[in-house]
Design a protein around this motif. Sequence first.
Motif, PDB file in Angstrom:
ATOM      1  N   ASP A  28       0.836  -1.201   0.000  1.00 53.11           N
ATOM      2  CA  ASP A  28       0.000   0.000   0.000  1.00 53.11           C
ATOM      3  C   ASP A  28       0.872   1.253   0.000  1.00 53.11           C
ATOM      4  N   ASN A  30       0.017   4.141   0.148  1.00 52.96           N
ATOM      5  CA  ASN A  30      -0.495   5.195   1.037  1.00 52.96           C
ATOM      6  C   ASN A  30      -0.289   4.850   2.506  1.00 52.96           C
ATOM      7  N   SER A  31       0.467   3.800   2.756  1.00 54.47           N
ATOM      8  CA  SER A  31       0.696   3.360   4.135  1.00 54.47           C
ATOM      9  C   SER A  31       1.488   4.399   4.931  1.00 54.47           C
ATOM     10  N   THR A  32       1.240   4.432   6.255  1.00 51.22           N
ATOM     11  CA  THR A  32       2.036   5.311   7.124  1.00 51.22           C
ATOM     12  C   THR A  32       3.389   4.668   7.427  1.00 51.22           C
ATOM     13  N   ILE A  68      -0.876  -5.941  12.496  1.00 49.89           N
ATOM     14  CA  ILE A  68      -0.797  -5.241  11.211  1.00 49.89           C
ATOM     15  C   ILE A  68      -0.895  -6.278  10.097  1.00 49.89           C
ATOM     16  N   ARG A  70      -0.075  -7.373   6.388  1.00 46.82           N
ATOM     17  CA  ARG A  70       1.007  -6.926   5.512  1.00 46.82           C
ATOM     18  C   ARG A  70       0.527  -6.200   4.259  1.00 46.82           C
ATOM     19  N   ASP A  72      -1.442  -3.858   4.286  1.00 45.87           N
ATOM     20  CA  ASP A  72      -1.581  -2.440   4.646  1.00 45.87           C
ATOM     21  C   ASP A  72      -0.236  -1.719   4.721  1.00 45.87           C
ATOM     22  N   LEU A  73       0.847  -2.440   4.450  1.00 49.02           N
ATOM     23  CA  LEU A  73       2.186  -1.853   4.515  1.00 49.02           C
ATOM     24  C   LEU A  73       2.752  -1.676   3.125  1.00 49.02           C
ATOM     25  N   TYR A  74       3.749  -0.822   3.031  1.00 44.11           N
ATOM     26  CA  TYR A  74       4.546  -0.789   1.810  1.00 44.11           C
ATOM     27  C   TYR A  74       5.871  -1.467   2.158  1.00 44.11           C
ATOM     28  N   PRO A 119       5.977   7.972   4.009  1.00 46.28           N
ATOM     29  CA  PRO A 119       5.378   7.391   5.223  1.00 46.28           C
ATOM     30  C   PRO A 119       5.693   8.262   6.435  1.00 46.28           C
TER      31      PRO A 119
END
Length: 197
Positions: A28, A30-32, A68, A70, A72-74, A119
């Motif tokens: 993602d 757009n992940s933080t 979390i 995965r 949802d992460l970059y 991020p």
Amino acid sequence: MKKTKLQELNKTIKDAFKEKDIVLGNGDENSTIILIGEAPGAKEVELKEPFVGQAGKHLTKFLEILKIDRKDLYITNTVKFRPTKDSAKTGKPINRAPSKDEINMFKDYLFDEIHIVNPKVIVTLGNVPLKTVLQNEGATIGELHGKDIEINLQEKEYYLFPLYHPAAVIYKQDLKETYENDLRNLSEFLDKLLTRV
Ligand code: URA
């Protein structure tokens, strides 16, 4: 917008390393949180995705502790091809650590990738991405693991949160407790950070 910029960057990387099997970042954009590993292994090259082999299985387990997903992460790597050497035993290619030259070849691409994803938190896995992001050869994971560090990269502010590499935890059982502690610290840090914004 981010997607287009990443596509452009990825094309530049692929064009620059035409003769190599390149494994690009994914997830993602757009992940933080951006997660940065060392370099892909054989499975990653086969499936063209970072952290899908043995280290990836451990990573997924650790992410469960953080609650979390995965997707949802970059997730990306410092070096985007698999560094290999020929095994003395079998003559077949086996993994080796990336050289300084190889890391340097990819450094600017990694910094651009971070800049585009933008991020809040950069989680590095092991020494290679830690030294690269800090641009400090003297930085060590033994010293800096498990705490947040404010950094400035290409004129943007980030929190860097260094973790041990999941593969290190596979090989050194005594790191397991430290690693789980670090993950709890990261989880608390993320909870605080994300409720503040
Ligand atoms: N180890 C890494 O550092 N990255 C991968 O993608 C797989 C294993």
